[in-house]
Design an enzyme around this catalytic site. Structure first.
Site, PDB file in Angstrom:
ATOM      1  N   CYS A 269       0.807  -1.240   0.000  1.00  0.00           N
ATOM      2  CA  CYS A 269       0.000   0.000   0.000  1.00  0.00           C
ATOM      3  C   CYS A 269       0.831   1.277   0.000  1.00  0.00           C
ATOM      4  CB  CYS A 269      -0.904   0.014   1.232  1.00  0.00           C
ATOM      5  SG  CYS A 269      -2.053  -1.348   1.258  1.00  0.00           S
TER       6      CYS A 269
HETATM    7  N1  LIG Z   1      -2.408  -5.655   2.511  1.00  0.00           N
HETATM    8  C1  LIG Z   1      -2.908  -4.640   3.190  1.00  0.00           C
HETATM    9  O1  LIG Z   1      -2.568  -4.414   4.344  1.00  0.00           O
HETATM   10  C2  LIG Z   1      -3.939  -3.713   2.566  1.00  0.00           C
HETATM   11  C3  LIG Z   1      -4.557  -2.748   3.381  1.00  0.00           C
HETATM   12  C4  LIG Z   1      -5.510  -1.906   2.830  1.00  0.00           C
HETATM   13  C5  LIG Z   1      -5.824  -2.011   1.481  1.00  0.00           C
HETATM   14  N2  LIG Z   1      -5.197  -2.948   0.686  1.00  0.00           N
HETATM   15  C6  LIG Z   1      -5.603  -3.026  -0.708  1.00  0.00           C
HETATM   16  O2  LIG Z   1      -6.433  -4.167  -0.874  1.00  0.00           O
HETATM   17  C7  LIG Z   1      -6.223  -4.775  -2.154  1.00  0.00           C
HETATM   18  C8  LIG Z   1      -5.842  -6.232  -1.979  1.00  0.00           C
HETATM   19  O3  LIG Z   1      -4.592  -6.308  -1.298  1.00  0.00           O
HETATM   20  P1  LIG Z   1      -4.105  -7.634  -0.563  1.00  0.00           P
HETATM   21  O4  LIG Z   1      -2.907  -7.225   0.230  1.00  0.00           O
HETATM   22  O5  LIG Z   1      -5.237  -8.295   0.124  1.00  0.00           O
HETATM   23  O6  LIG Z   1      -3.647  -8.511  -1.818  1.00  0.00           O
HETATM   24  P2  LIG Z   1      -3.190 -10.046  -1.802  1.00  0.00           P
HETATM   25  O7  LIG Z   1      -2.188 -10.182  -2.893  1.00  0.00           O
HETATM   26  O8  LIG Z   1      -2.829 -10.465  -0.411  1.00  0.00           O
HETATM   27  O9  LIG Z   1      -4.512 -10.842  -2.182  1.00  0.00           O
HETATM   28  C9  LIG Z   1      -5.138 -10.705  -3.407  1.00  0.00           C
HETATM   29  C10 LIG Z   1      -5.847 -12.012  -3.753  1.00  0.00           C
HETATM   30  O10 LIG Z   1      -6.597 -11.792  -4.940  1.00  0.00           O
HETATM   31  C11 LIG Z   1      -6.548 -12.973  -5.713  1.00  0.00           C
HETATM   32  N3  LIG Z   1      -6.930 -12.642  -7.084  1.00  0.00           N
HETATM   33  C12 LIG Z   1      -6.252 -11.917  -8.000  1.00  0.00           C
HETATM   34  N4  LIG Z   1      -6.977 -11.807  -9.127  1.00  0.00           N
HETATM   35  C13 LIG Z   1      -8.144 -12.467  -8.915  1.00  0.00           C
HETATM   36  C14 LIG Z   1      -9.308 -12.695  -9.710  1.00  0.00           C
HETATM   37  N5  LIG Z   1      -9.409 -12.218 -10.938  1.00  0.00           N
HETATM   38  N6  LIG Z   1     -10.308 -13.418  -9.169  1.00  0.00           N
HETATM   39  C15 LIG Z   1     -10.203 -13.912  -7.893  1.00  0.00           C
HETATM   40  N7  LIG Z   1      -9.136 -13.725  -7.112  1.00  0.00           N
HETATM   41  C16 LIG Z   1      -8.122 -13.006  -7.612  1.00  0.00           C
HETATM   42  C17 LIG Z   1      -5.120 -13.461  -5.539  1.00  0.00           C
HETATM   43  O11 LIG Z   1      -5.001 -14.836  -5.876  1.00  0.00           O
HETATM   44  C18 LIG Z   1      -4.870 -13.166  -4.050  1.00  0.00           C
HETATM   45  O12 LIG Z   1      -5.203 -14.278  -3.243  1.00  0.00           O
HETATM   46  C19 LIG Z   1      -5.149  -3.923  -2.826  1.00  0.00           C
HETATM   47  O13 LIG Z   1      -5.746  -2.948  -3.626  1.00  0.00           O
HETATM   48  C20 LIG Z   1      -4.443  -3.256  -1.659  1.00  0.00           C
HETATM   49  O14 LIG Z   1      -3.840  -2.024  -2.035  1.00  0.00           O
HETATM   50  C21 LIG Z   1      -4.286  -3.812   1.226  1.00  0.00           C
END
Ligand SMILES: NC(=O)c1ccc[n+]([C@@H]2O[C@H](COP(=O)([O-])OP(=O)(O)OC[C@H]3O[C@@H](n4cnc5c(N)ncnc54)[C@H](O)[C@@H]3O)[C@@H](O)[C@H]2O)c1
Length: 433
Positions: A269
């Site tokens: 992020c």
């Molecule tokens: N990690 C954090 O602390 C955090 C905090 C706030 C916001 N975010 C935001 O949340 C979003 C997700 O981040 P994250 O850290 O959870 O990512 P992540 O990589 O941990 O998880 C994403 C998941 O999405 C799946 N995926 C990808 N494409 C897909 C599709 N087409 N269909 C189904 N599943 C699919 C992947 O296999 C993966 O398991 C991002 O935009 C990030 O900026 C993250």
């Protein structure tokens, strides 16, 4: 308000089961909602469906309970989405190598959801992104591929995620949740859903406003970390301890909140989201000067830390070339295994370029998974005095609580501490960085 689809098996489906999606799906299930979790990674789905967490910091207990109560089901099949009243998208939003937004995951997910979209459904995006993504980019894919219209046939909304991995105090229902709708009706429907799991919904006037809220929060953090990193360099030259300064400054009950220096910023992020705004601002012929400057400072911190180590070795008539250096912590922050965009890897790259032999210790990252880099498949040091004694110096990049810093300072002849982790009475061999 447009009626919900009738007879749906699930009240909510979460697409993308990662750091954000898993706690969200479990949060809905724990609140009593019939929940579906969907991920394109079949192996991940299998792990979750067997009651285990693929992310060590989350633990298995809540997942196992939600499964045994039949409140949640995990699936790799998008067709199951047809059985849900609402779909929340939590897929990655990374940046490309030139700091440009990569909406590929969001748009592919939209394309895979569209065939299963039905009259009355809600689609809500939670991935962090620039203003306009939900109302334009996402809406266009959903409408063109489903033949349905947002605000008329289905609801569309954006609600940014405030998940704080590793912080057990950060629980979904206590966290105020910002929500913006494509229309007033979309907002009402999204509020109705989120009110099931959050005590404090924060409605705003549009999806664009909600998207800007998330970027503002993360830009604030990015810029303030850069500021404290810059102050650290200045105070260090004046022989003033930045950590002591911050501890004292934070006693001010108003107008100040503490940020801490380090070897840079990491994670999915903070180093990423600000550049979504930079890219979007160019469309309006505007520059994001604070973001660019903060980026320069934060990116310079691994160089600063390695230079400190180099100087400290030099003072001991040693060169970095040929020295064995232990890097402590490759996760981007304490208490979790997430090593995405971790500045520790930049530190390791620089050490390697200067001819050092590099090892690492991280209780959360047993083996580095970074194909195409020199660090891929490297395993963490096994912690014992004998193994520690093989190193000429150590550099603390991420201060996991589990690390015995006293033992580290007792055994390794030189410790460069970028995190204020080593007890102060061990200063003989410890150099702050
Ligand atoms: N990690 C954090 O602390 C955090 C905090 C706030 C916001 N975010 C935001 O949340 C979003 C997700 O981040 P994250 O850290 O959870 O990512 P992540 O990589 O941990 O998880 C994403 C998941 O999405 C799946 N995926 C990808 N494409 C897909 C599709 N087409 N269909 C189904 N599943 C699919 C992947 O296999 C993966 O398991 C991002 O935009 C990030 O900026 C993250």
């Amino acid at each position: 308000m447009m009626p919900k689809p009738e007879g749906a098996k699930y009240e909510v489906a979460v697409v993308g089961l990662g750091y954000v999606g898993i706690p969200l799906a479990i949060g809905f299930a724990t609140a009593g909602c019939r929940t579906l979790g969907v991920d394109s990674d079949a192996e991940r789905v299998e792990i979750l469906q067997s009651g285990k967490s693929p992310l060590p910091h989350l633990g298995n207990a809540k997942i196992a309970t939600a499964l045994s109560d039949r409140r949640v089901r995990f699936s790799a099949e998008k067709c199951d989405l047809a059985e849900s009243e609402a779909i929340i998208i939590c897929v990655p939003t990374p940046i490309r190598s030139h700091n440009e937004p990569d909406l590929g995951y969001v748009l592919s997910a939209a394309g895979e959801i569209a065939p299963w979209l039905r009259q009355g459904m809600l689609v809500c995006l939670e991935s962090s992104t620039y203003p306009g993504t939900t109302g334009q980019d996402l809406r266009e894919v959903l409408e063109s591929m489903s033949g349905l219209k947002a605000g008329e046939d289905f609801h569309l909304a954006f609600s940014p995620e405030r998940e704080d991995p590793g912080n057990n105090g950060s629980v979904l229902h206590k966290m105020p949740k910002v929500i913006g709708g494509y229309t007033e009706g979309c907002l009402s429907r999204a509020l109705e859903l989120y009110e099931r799991v959050v005590e404090h919904p924060v409605p705003v006037s549009s999806c664009e406003t909600a998207e800007a809220v998330k970027l503002t929060e993360n830009i604030f953090r990015f810029v303030n970390i850069a500021l404290i990193n810059e102050l650290k360099r200045i105070y260090s030259a004046m022989d003033i301890d930045i950590w002591e300064v911050v501890e004292a400054a934070k006693t001010k009950p108003f107008g100040y909140m503490p940020f801490y220096p380090g070897v840079g910023v990491g994670g999915h992020c903070i180093p990423v989201d600000p550049f979504y705004l930079t890219w979007k601002a160019r469309e309006y012929n505007l520059d994001t000067r604070f973001i660019e400057l903060a980026g320069q400072i934060n990116r310079s911190m691994p160089y600063y830390a390695v230079n400190h180590l180099l100087e400290a070795l030099n003072a001991r008539k040693r060169s970095l070339r040929g020295s064995r250096i232990l890097v402590l912590g490759v996760a981007y922050k304490p208490g979790i295994s997430d090593d995405r965009e971790s500045p520790s890897y930049r530190v390791m790259d620089l050490l390697r370029q200067k001819g050092a032999e590099v090892g690492y210790y991280d209780p959360y990252v047993p083996e580095i998974d970074a194909p195409g880099t020199p660090w891929h498949a490297l395993r963490t040091l096994e912690w014992n005095r004998g193994n520690l004694a093989a190193f000429d110096a150590a550099i603390v990049c991420t201060a996991h609580r589990e690390i015995d810093y006293k033992e580290l300072a007792d055994v390794v002849p030189l410790v460069v501490d970028a995190c204020n982790a080593v007890p102060k009475n061990r200063v003989a061999c410890v150099v702050p960085a």
